[in-house]
Design an enzyme around this catalytic site. Structure first.
Site, mmCIF file in Angstrom:
data_model
loop_
_atom_site.group_PDB
_atom_site.id
_atom_site.type_symbol
_atom_site.label_atom_id
_atom_site.label_comp_id
_atom_site.label_asym_id
_atom_site.label_seq_id
_atom_site.Cartn_x
_atom_site.Cartn_y
_atom_site.Cartn_z
ATOM 1 C CE LYS A 78 -8.535 -17.710 14.572
ATOM 2 N NZ LYS A 78 -7.382 -17.633 13.827
ATOM 3 N NE ARG B 262 -10.467 -20.951 4.070
ATOM 4 C CZ ARG B 262 -8.967 -21.299 3.961
ATOM 5 N NH1 ARG B 262 -8.299 -22.523 3.882
ATOM 6 N NH2 ARG B 262 -8.397 -20.710 5.089
HETATM 7 N N1 BES Z 1 -8.938 -14.495 11.197
HETATM 8 C C1 BES Z 1 -8.724 -16.158 10.729
HETATM 9 C C2 BES Z 1 -6.964 -15.672 9.802
HETATM 10 C C3 BES Z 1 -6.442 -13.839 10.553
HETATM 11 C C4 BES Z 1 -5.316 -14.957 11.880
HETATM 12 C C5 BES Z 1 -6.167 -12.810 10.459
HETATM 13 C C6 BES Z 1 -4.661 -13.578 11.887
HETATM 14 C C7 BES Z 1 -5.492 -12.142 10.955
HETATM 15 C C8 BES Z 1 -4.971 -11.846 12.471
HETATM 16 C C9 BES Z 1 -8.690 -16.878 9.939
HETATM 17 O O1 BES Z 1 -9.955 -17.046 9.906
HETATM 18 C C10 BES Z 1 -8.299 -18.317 9.855
HETATM 19 O O2 BES Z 1 -8.216 -18.815 11.145
HETATM 20 N N2 BES Z 1 -7.425 -19.326 9.345
HETATM 21 C C11 BES Z 1 -6.296 -19.689 9.640
HETATM 22 C C12 BES Z 1 -6.534 -20.468 8.266
HETATM 23 C C13 BES Z 1 -6.383 -22.057 8.159
HETATM 24 C C14 BES Z 1 -6.745 -22.914 9.477
HETATM 25 C C15 BES Z 1 -6.390 -22.362 7.023
HETATM 26 C C16 BES Z 1 -4.891 -19.042 10.054
HETATM 27 O O3 BES Z 1 -4.157 -17.652 8.457
HETATM 28 O O4 BES Z 1 -4.222 -20.013 10.196
HETATM 29 MN MN MN Z 2 -10.097 -18.790 11.716
#
Ligand code: BES
Ligand code: MN
Ligand code: ZN
Length: 500
Positions: A278, A352
């Site tokens: 990230k 997931r």
């Molecule tokens: N934990 C994150 C989602 C999230 C983001 C929760 C901000 C709370 C605040 C999740 O694991 C994630 O990173 N999701 C990605 C999915 C994508 C890579 C398909 C996302 O939402 O960007």
């Molecule tokens: Mn994630």
């Protein structure tokens, strides 16, 4: 802060809070105080904006002729419309206000008319005020060592005074257990990732044994034996061993032979994104990527605490998602416990993967009457619904409706989102049975479609709580920080639909 229920009377010391209804209609206690202060309450109302509308508060400091330090008027709105949520908010607002005022002691007087406050029985009304006060008094300050005294909350005790204190105490005893559950979740969500990682989180869950919950903790070896390679793949880059925790509360009488309700939580104790790292800004937020699992532990605390007459299993998958030489990589293929193979398109779509194995395990072992998962699953959920509603996805309309109702009753709102085969098509893989991202928009829905493939047609609902777990804006009963969103919602769902 200590909260108690006392018999209806006006206190001699500390602050006293009394209700005023819409259009400056004073309740019985407000009227009595207005008299003994020679009209100070009427004067305060006539000289300001306070009308008794819901949520308003005005304080009269050092009232002459009385030994109390201040009188606080709180608006409850139209007398016949007073609701459970209005009473909770009143308790919460009063605590918020008095905590910043220097006051140490507060008595909130609840006046009933023919045994009721609006639509609520007097005993419950007092309990709801106490519940709101309790939720509002939460603070996570264990890591502050240099905070100045003048920044600290001042309230030491709140008493809610009501006619028929014994009945109110009974009602509050139950509400208090639910508040305890919310606190457990808020604490877990607030802990930083260096303190709360899979092993230490599992140790917190283990504490539920004291309440009569059966808790099993499994480590990576056991998980590997079970074939949970979707979950284990996420943990591959971390120094912290993955943990899998199963909690059983069997509150229904054995004679009822009740199939359990299962609640499954995503417990990513820190989500760096893994190799699909990230961006740095705001990454610290991902300490609360275990929010779903936090709700499961808080819920079990509430249910066992109040001895709910229902069978509920809680299941949480605990991992840390980190990049390293041993981390899983985009393009990898893993085999889940269900036997389905998964192409890892993006290591940041890890929640997931955790839930895939947790959901499969749960339906296989427990054959639950329904299965509900909670997860801070997608940033896209925040794009769609912000911080007002959690996203609800369900394979069963009755379950969806029951969740929607429970959410409205507890002010933990959910909004139903669609599932559809066309979204599912977006996650088919060229090399494996499924891939972990969609790449064609609707990110929250494709994530839900992915989960659905691991439910084996068990009645299922998924709550994407990404926008709800943490808050940067205080509400009367929800201070900034970890919200505990989901505990009250699911406790209400159980109370109204599963208790025998
Ligand atoms: N934990 C994150 C989602 C999230 C983001 C929760 C901000 C709370 C605040 C999740 O694991 C994630 O990173 N999701 C990605 C999915 C994508 C890579 C398909 C996302 O939402 O960007
Ligand atoms: Mn994630
Ligand atoms: Zn995540």
């Amino acid at each position: 802060m200590k909260i108690s229920i006392s018999e209806h009377s006006l206190p001699r010391a500390g602050a006293v809070a009394v209700a005023v209804h819409a259009d400056k209609a004073m309740g019985a206690s407000a009227k009595a105080l207005d008299k003994s202060t020679k009209g100070a309450l009427s004067k305060a109302m006539n000289n300001g904006r306070f009308t008794g509308a819901k949520g308003q508060i005005v304080a009269i400091n050092a009232p002459t002729g009385l030994s109390v330090s201040r009188i606080v008027l709180f608006g409850l709105g139209k007398a016949d419309k007073v609701s459970v949520l209005g009473l909770q908010d009143a308790g919460g607002k009063l605590v918020g206000q008095m905590n910043g005022s220097g006051e140490k002691q507060l008595t909130i007087v609840v006046d009933a008319v023919r045994g009721k406050v609006g639509k609520v029985a007097a005993a419950d009304a007092a309990a709801e005020v106490a519940f709101g006060a309790s939720l509002a008094s939460y603070r996570f300050d264990k890591y502050r060592t240099t905070e100045k005294a003048d920044k600290k909350p001042t309230l030491k005790s709140v008493a809610v005074a009501v006619k028929g204190a014994a009945a109110a105490r009974k009602a509050w005893a139950i509400k208090n257990k639910i508040a305890n559950g919310v606190v457990v979740t808020r604490d877990l969500v607030s802990e930083p990732g260096n303190v709360l990682y899979p092993v230490t989180f599992a140790a917190e869950a283990k504490k539920l044994s004291k309440l009569g919950v059966k808790v099993e903790v499994m480590g990576a070896a056991r998980m590997a034996k079970l074939g949970m390679h979707a979950m284990l793949g996420v943990a591959a880059g971390s120094q912290h061993e993955a943990q899998f925790v199963v909690m059983q509360w069997n509150g229904a009488p054995a004679s009822a032979k009740q199939k359990p309700l299962a609640v499954v939580g995503k417990g990513v104790t820190f989500d760096s994104g893994g190799i699909s790292l990230k961006p740095g800004a705001g990454m610290g937020d991902m300490k609360w990527d275990m929010g779903g699992a936090g709700v499961v532990v808080g819920l079990m605390t509430a249910l066992a605490g109040r001895k709910a007459k229902a069978n509920v299993v809680g299941v949480i998958g605990l991992v840390e998602n980190m990049p390293s030489g041993t981390a899983q990589k985009p393009g990898d293929v893993v085999k889940s416990m269900s036997g389905q193979t998964i192409e890892i398109d993006n290591t940041d779509a890890e929640g997931r993967l955790v839930l895939a194995d947790a959901l499969w395990y749960t339906q296989k072992r427990f054959k639950p009457s329904a299965m509900i998962d909670l997860a801070t699953l997608t940033g896209a959920m925040i794009m769609a619904l912000g911080h007002v509603h959690a996203g609800l996805f369900a394979s069963d309309d009755d379950l969806a409706n029951a969740l929607h109702q429970a959410g409205n009753d507890e002010d933990e709102l959910v909004w139903r989102m669609p599932l559809h085969q066309e979204y599912d098509n977006n996650i088919s893989s060229d090399i494996a049975d499924v891939k972990n991202t969609g790449r064609e928009g609707a990110g929250s829905i494709t994530a839900a479609q992915f989960l659905k493939r691991f439910t084996n047609d068990t009645k299922w609902a998924h709550l994407d709580i990404a926008g709800m777990t943490w808050s940067t804006k205080a509400k009367p009963t929800v201070p900034k920080g970890g919200t505990g969103f989901g505990v009250r919602l699911l406790d209400r769902l159980v109370a109204d639909n599963y208790e025998v």
